[in-house]
Design a protein around this motif. Structure first.
Motif, PDB file in Angstrom:
ATOM      1  N   GLN A 297       0.556  -1.554  -0.047  1.00 27.49           N
ATOM      2  CA  GLN A 297      -0.117  -0.005   0.160  1.00 27.49           C
ATOM      3  C   GLN A 297       1.233   1.000  -0.337  1.00 27.49           C
ATOM      4  N   LEU A 298       0.391   2.810  -0.533  1.00 26.14           N
ATOM      5  CA  LEU A 298       1.026   3.738  -0.846  1.00 26.14           C
ATOM      6  C   LEU A 298       1.087   3.980   0.765  1.00 26.14           C
ATOM      7  N   ILE A 299       1.927   4.613   1.360  1.00 24.51           N
ATOM      8  CA  ILE A 299       2.101   4.691   2.753  1.00 24.51           C
ATOM      9  C   ILE A 299       2.481   6.759   2.702  1.00 24.51           C
ATOM     10  N   GLU A 300       3.241   7.256   2.005  1.00 27.62           N
ATOM     11  CA  GLU A 300       3.075   9.022   1.240  1.00 27.62           C
ATOM     12  C   GLU A 300       3.613   9.050   0.387  1.00 27.62           C
ATOM     13  N   GLY A 301       2.777  10.313  -0.132  1.00 28.67           N
ATOM     14  CA  GLY A 301       3.097  10.462  -1.497  1.00 28.67           C
ATOM     15  C   GLY A 301       1.600  10.451  -2.121  1.00 28.67           C
ATOM     16  N   THR A 302       0.473  11.065  -1.341  1.00 27.02           N
ATOM     17  CA  THR A 302      -0.671  11.478  -1.488  1.00 27.02           C
ATOM     18  C   THR A 302      -0.693  12.514  -3.011  1.00 27.02           C
ATOM     19  N   GLU A 303      -0.145  13.760  -2.397  1.00 25.44           N
ATOM     20  CA  GLU A 303       0.331  14.665  -3.561  1.00 25.44           C
ATOM     21  C   GLU A 303       0.284  14.196  -4.778  1.00 25.44           C
ATOM     22  N   VAL A 304       1.110  13.618  -4.916  1.00 25.95           N
ATOM     23  CA  VAL A 304       1.943  12.676  -5.853  1.00 25.95           C
ATOM     24  C   VAL A 304       1.276  12.162  -6.822  1.00 25.95           C
ATOM     25  N   LEU A 305       0.236  10.955  -5.764  1.00 29.21           N
ATOM     26  CA  LEU A 305      -0.368  10.250  -6.653  1.00 29.21           C
ATOM     27  C   LEU A 305      -1.359  11.396  -7.644  1.00 29.21           C
ATOM     28  N   GLN A 306      -2.153  11.974  -6.587  1.00 28.46           N
ATOM     29  CA  GLN A 306      -2.675  13.122  -7.264  1.00 28.46           C
ATOM     30  C   GLN A 306      -2.667  13.872  -8.752  1.00 28.46           C
ATOM     31  N   LYS A 307      -1.605  14.923  -8.314  1.00 31.63           N
ATOM     32  CA  LYS A 307      -0.982  14.827 -10.038  1.00 31.63           C
ATOM     33  C   LYS A 307      -0.789  13.690 -10.799  1.00 31.63           C
ATOM     34  N   LEU A 308      -0.479  12.657 -10.815  1.00 29.35           N
ATOM     35  CA  LEU A 308      -0.836  11.460 -11.467  1.00 29.35           C
ATOM     36  C   LEU A 308      -1.736  11.337 -12.327  1.00 29.35           C
ATOM     37  N   GLU A 309      -2.998  11.395 -11.208  1.00 28.05           N
ATOM     38  CA  GLU A 309      -4.345  10.675 -11.476  1.00 28.05           C
ATOM     39  C   GLU A 309      -4.682  11.796 -12.500  1.00 28.05           C
ATOM     40  N   ASP A 310      -4.731  13.243 -12.378  1.00 26.56           N
ATOM     41  CA  ASP A 310      -5.468  14.557 -13.496  1.00 26.56           C
ATOM     42  C   ASP A 310      -4.308  14.999 -14.523  1.00 26.56           C
ATOM     43  N   VAL A 311      -3.487  13.660 -14.721  1.00 21.45           N
ATOM     44  CA  VAL A 311      -3.062  14.020 -16.127  1.00 21.45           C
ATOM     45  C   VAL A 311      -3.990  13.265 -16.720  1.00 21.45           C
ATOM     46  N   SER A 312      -4.235  14.082 -18.290  1.00 19.26           N
ATOM     47  CA  SER A 312      -4.794  13.804 -19.293  1.00 19.26           C
ATOM     48  C   SER A 312      -4.430  12.565 -20.015  1.00 19.26           C
ATOM     49  N   THR A 313      -5.545  11.560 -20.771  1.00 22.64           N
ATOM     50  CA  THR A 313      -5.464  11.071 -21.077  1.00 22.64           C
ATOM     51  C   THR A 313      -6.280  10.319 -22.757  1.00 22.64           C
ATOM     52  N   TYR A 314      -5.318   9.370 -23.479  1.00 25.75           N
ATOM     53  CA  TYR A 314      -6.344   9.175 -24.740  1.00 25.75           C
ATOM     54  C   TYR A 314      -6.302   7.555 -24.716  1.00 25.75           C
ATOM     55  N   ASN A 315      -7.355   7.133 -24.811  1.00 26.93           N
ATOM     56  CA  ASN A 315      -7.422   6.004 -25.009  1.00 26.93           C
ATOM     57  C   ASN A 315      -6.456   4.987 -23.190  1.00 26.93           C
ATOM     58  N   GLU A 316      -6.757   5.738 -22.635  1.00 20.00           N
ATOM     59  CA  GLU A 316      -6.858   5.109 -20.840  1.00 20.00           C
ATOM     60  C   GLU A 316      -4.603   5.712 -21.551  1.00 20.00           C
ATOM     61  N   ARG A 317      -4.440   5.808 -21.785  1.00 20.26           N
ATOM     62  CA  ARG A 317      -2.490   5.797 -21.951  1.00 20.26           C
ATOM     63  C   ARG A 317      -2.240   8.279 -21.355  1.00 20.26           C
ATOM     64  N   PRO A 318      -1.334   8.326 -20.786  1.00 16.18           N
ATOM     65  CA  PRO A 318      -1.329   9.877 -20.305  1.00 16.18           C
ATOM     66  C   PRO A 318      -1.286  10.149 -21.652  1.00 16.18           C
ATOM     67  N   VAL A 319      -1.327  11.355 -21.784  1.00 19.61           N
ATOM     68  CA  VAL A 319      -0.456  12.029 -22.639  1.00 19.61           C
ATOM     69  C   VAL A 319       0.432  13.052 -22.270  1.00 19.61           C
ATOM     70  N   VAL A 320       1.125  12.845 -21.415  1.00 19.80           N
ATOM     71  CA  VAL A 320       2.060  13.460 -21.147  1.00 19.80           C
ATOM     72  C   VAL A 320       3.458  12.220 -20.809  1.00 19.80           C
ATOM     73  N   GLU A 321       4.447  11.820 -20.765  1.00 13.71           N
ATOM     74  CA  GLU A 321       5.342  10.842 -20.284  1.00 13.71           C
ATOM     75  C   GLU A 321       5.106  11.173 -18.026  1.00 13.71           C
ATOM     76  N   CYS A 322       4.778  10.121 -18.133  1.00 12.73           N
ATOM     77  CA  CYS A 322       4.760  10.456 -16.095  1.00 12.73           C
ATOM     78  C   CYS A 322       6.158   9.011 -16.297  1.00 12.73           C
ATOM     79  N   LYS A 323       6.825   9.278 -15.311  1.00 13.96           N
ATOM     80  CA  LYS A 323       8.121   8.557 -15.638  1.00 13.96           C
ATOM     81  C   LYS A 323       9.193   8.484 -14.263  1.00 13.96           C
ATOM     82  N   ILE A 324       9.223   7.151 -13.418  1.00  9.23           N
ATOM     83  CA  ILE A 324      10.427   6.927 -12.632  1.00  9.23           C
ATOM     84  C   ILE A 324      11.529   7.210 -13.552  1.00  9.23           C
TER      85      ILE A 324
END
Length: 337
Positions: A302-329
């Motif tokens: 489970q995620l224990i820290e990183g609420t804002e980071v997950l929210q920013k990832l969740e807010d990324v726009s998508t096209y056919n369920e793929r993020p339209v901008v690169e979200c990288k580790i």
């Protein structure tokens, strides 16, 4: 003037020191009822003990101010105050707890400025400052501990809390559109899913090197290739990032270890697959409870820290369920408390 709001508090399973049978408020049928607690027979009859509850973000000193105050009041007034119920939460769990309180209040714009909530007999009192004021006004109690001491108490408590779990902790540093965004910190249930957790841990450290096929076994520089709004975000295709590749440290795939961990909340970490016993390196993070994933996908952390980071990832726009901008580790590894 602090508004006093009555909450019905179900006892959390992991309350530190537990809810005792002598608590002064209990819930039944959605309504709060009062209990008389006997602390000895006398001419005045049964005595009612006041129940103090402290819930908060354990990495903030204010939580420990409230915790120490509640415990000191119990120690000084054992015939008047019940054993306090203390619930220490990590950052993501604290944020989710606040969201639940918003739902209870039915006011999505409600803001709570402190990192700790103090309750008396189920009624919200407020922050540690309100608790200290109440303790002084009613019990003539004052806290003279210096700020530096509370800082040391906080750091020691956090370290021991992590160590006592006996779990493994790993992090992913995230960048969106090549801009560093922050870190996702996960707790891996290594006691429940040891093989699955070891696969994820090793892919975070990169210590397994390369596979027999020549693939570098690491999450570093891999992307989140799928985002299902109100569902989950998915990454870990370390082959090409398209969502059709990946490989485990044990070989191309490995078996489903077990389905003991439910998908009952946001932030659950699990293995994506192509059917039974086809786990590789792809993983997902739930964005809300997803019970339909139970018995189909292996959850193991489970995620224990990183609420804002997950929210920013969740807010990324998508096209056919793929993020339209690169979200990288951009970096990953293990955190040793």
């Amino acid at each position: 003037m602090v508004s006093r709001i009555l909450f019905t508090l179900p006892p959390p399973a992991d309350l530190e020191r537990g809810w005792t049978a002598s608590r002064a408020a209990a819930t039944k049928g959605g309504k709060t009822r009062r209990l008389c607690v006997r602390s000895g027979e006398g001419a005045m009859g049964p005595l009612q003990l006041q129940q103090l509850t402290v819930v908060g973000f354990l990495k903030e000193p204010v939580f420990h101010v409230a915790k120490c105050t509640a415990e000191a009041l119990r120690l000084n007034f054992p015939t008047k105050i019940a054993e306090p119920a203390v619930l220490p939460l990590l950052e993501f769990a604290w944020h989710e707890y606040l969201q639940e309180k918003k739902k209870e209040l039915k006011g999505e714009t409600w803001e709570y400025p402190s990192s700790v909530m103090c309750f008396i007999d189920g009624q919200l009192l407020g922050s540690e400052q309100e608790l200290l004021k109440w303790a002084y006004d009613k019990w003539n109690y004052q806290d003279f501990k210096p700020v530096a001491l509370y800082q040391a108490i906080t750091e020691d408590f956090y370290t021991k809390h992590m160590q006592n779990s006996k779990h493994v902790f790993v992090y992913l540093d995230i960048a969106i559109q090549e801009q560093p965004t922050g870190t996702l910190l996960f707790e891996l249930y290594s006691d429940m899913c040891p093989k699955t957790c070891e696969n994820f841990r090793s892919l975070c450290t990169g210590e397994a090197g390369t596979s027999r096929s020549g693939l570098e076994l690491t999450y570093k520089e891999s992307v989140f290739h799928r985002l299902v709004k109100n569902g989950w975000i998915q990454g870990g295709d370390i082959t090409a990032g398209r969502g059709d590749g990946g490989e485990s440290i044990y070989g191309p795939t490995f078996e489903d270890e077990n389905f003991s961990i439910p998908h009952n909340k946001k932030g659950i970490l699990g293995m994506a697959n192509k059917g039974r016993h086809s786990n590789g390196s792809q993983f997902y993070i739930t964005l809300q409870p997803t019970p339909y994933m139970d018995k189909k996908y292996v959850a193991f952390g489970q995620l224990i820290e990183g609420t804002e980071v997950l929210q920013k990832l969740e807010d990324v726009s998508t096209y056919n369920e793929r993020p339209v901008v690169e979200c990288k580790i951009i970096n990953c590894g293990i955190l040793v408390p």
